[in-house]
Scaffold this active site. Structure first.
Site, short mmCIF file in Angstrom:
data_model
loop_
_atom_site.label_atom_id
_atom_site.label_comp_id
_atom_site.label_asym_id
_atom_site.label_seq_id
_atom_site.Cartn_x
_atom_site.Cartn_y
_atom_site.Cartn_z
N GLY A 13 -10.31 -47.60 -61.32
CA GLY A 13 -9.21 -47.41 -62.27
C GLY A 13 -9.22 -48.50 -63.33
O GLY A 13 -8.17 -48.92 -63.83
N SER A 37 -13.86 -45.52 -63.54
CA SER A 37 -12.70 -44.78 -64.03
C SER A 37 -13.00 -43.29 -63.96
O SER A 37 -14.16 -42.90 -63.79
CB SER A 37 -12.38 -45.20 -65.47
N ASN A 90 -7.89 -49.96 -57.12
CA ASN A 90 -6.73 -49.91 -58.03
C ASN A 90 -6.44 -48.50 -58.55
O ASN A 90 -5.31 -48.23 -58.95
CB ASN A 90 -6.99 -50.87 -59.19
N SER A 142 2.13 -50.82 -53.89
CA SER A 142 3.29 -50.77 -54.80
C SER A 142 4.55 -51.15 -54.04
O SER A 142 4.64 -50.93 -52.82
CB SER A 142 3.44 -49.34 -55.34
N TYR A 155 3.85 -40.59 -53.35
CA TYR A 155 3.33 -41.88 -53.84
C TYR A 155 3.65 -43.01 -52.86
O TYR A 155 2.79 -43.81 -52.50
CB TYR A 155 3.94 -42.15 -55.21
N ALA A 157 4.34 -42.78 -49.70
CA ALA A 157 3.57 -42.59 -48.46
C ALA A 157 2.15 -43.10 -48.64
O ALA A 157 1.59 -43.79 -47.76
CB ALA A 157 3.57 -41.12 -48.06
N LYS A 159 1.11 -45.41 -50.68
CA LYS A 159 1.08 -46.86 -50.87
C LYS A 159 1.44 -47.59 -49.57
O LYS A 159 0.91 -48.67 -49.28
CB LYS A 159 2.02 -47.27 -52.00
#
Ligand code: NAP
Length: 247
Positions: A13, A37, A90, A142, A155, A157, A159
């Site tokens: 990323g 990417s 990332n 996060s 999201y 879950a 992270k």
């Protein structure tokens, strides 16, 4: 002399936002960077920026959720560079919505990218780290994975799972001199948060003790710490880079 002189870092990323900031900070500290990417133009652009800092760079456009593509790219990277010292997982996406409206496709895309993508790259490079008896693996999780967030079941879950992955792997690899840590950004100014309406942004900022959103470079400096010599004896940790939001 930089903190990462002559090290090879793989950053997923890397094409935008936090990943780009990490790639450029690492290059400024002497690392050569593999910029991964989804979109070739983004990976190419950041690789050019790394080269402009006087370091070697490789651009790889792929989908981190594609295990075969990741395994092939990792094999090529190791063949070309001879070693890999740092992996930054990332790459990430959001597909927000309340659970009752969340589609299976939204769930799968987020879990496949954020969690399986990290598994794919970690698995593909771990043999290399084991052979070297050295390596730094950093997952970008996060504060949503720490606190939960309404509208982000998928999201959060993904992270939260990355944190369990980090701690388990830190236990597996510690005896081989490999550290595994996670960074938990709060609200950082990138394309991911750009769509937040001004009012929501103001409300969120009020909940952040240091006030306001962070910058991608704030996360990059924390990644530099975990990847650099000062963090030799740190593993299995989650460091929040969030202005105090999740404390
Ligand atoms: P961003 O600006 O949206 O950039 C995301 C990056 O991930 C892009 O380079 C994108 O590639 C890449 N990517 C997405 N899906 C991919 C895939 N399937 N395969 C390969 N690459 C893929 O996001 P960001 O804000 O920098 O976020 C970076 C990480 O930090 C994410 O894991 C995110 O969850 C986490 N995070 C961000 C915040 C925040 O406030 N911004 C907060 C907490 C955690 P392309 O450029 O090619 O599209």
């Amino acid at each position: 002399m930089g903190q990462l002189d002559h090290q090879i870092a793989v950053v997923t990323g890397a094409g935008r936002g936090i990943g780009r900031a990490i790639a450029l900070r690492f290059a400024a500290e002497g690392a050569d960077v593999v910029c991964v990417s989804r979109t070739a133009a983004n990976a190419d652009h950041v690789a050019d920026e790394v080269r402009a800092l006087g370091r070697r760079a490789w651009a790889r456009a792929l989908d981190v959720s594609d295990a075969q593509a990741v395994a092939d790219a990792a094999g090529q990277i190791v063949a070309e560079t001879g070693r890999v010292d740092i992996l930054i997982n990332n790459a990430g996406v959001t597909r927000d919505g309340l659970l009752l409206r969340m589609t299976e496709a939204d769930w799968d895309l987020v879990l496949d990218t954020n969690l399986k993508g990290a598994f794919n790259f970690t698995k593909a490079l771990t043999r290399t780290f084991l052979k070297q008896r050295a390596g730094r693996i950093i997952q970008i999780t996060s504060v949503s994975g720490l606190l939960g967030n309404a509208g982000q079941c998928n999201y959060a879950a993904s992270k939260a799972a990355l944190i369990g992955f980090t701690k388990s792997l830190a236990r597996e690899l510690g005896s081989r001199g490999i550290t595994v840590n996670a960074l938990a950004p709060g609200f950082i100014e990138t394309d991911m948060t750009a769509a937040l309406p001004g009012e929501a942004r103001q409300e969120l900022s009020k909940r952040i003790p240091l006030g306001g959103f962070g910058q991608p470079e704030d996360v990059a400096y924390a990644a530099l710490f975990l990847a650099g010599p000062a963090a030799r004896y740190i593993t299995g940790q989650v460091l929040a880079v969030d202005g105090g939001l999740a404390m």
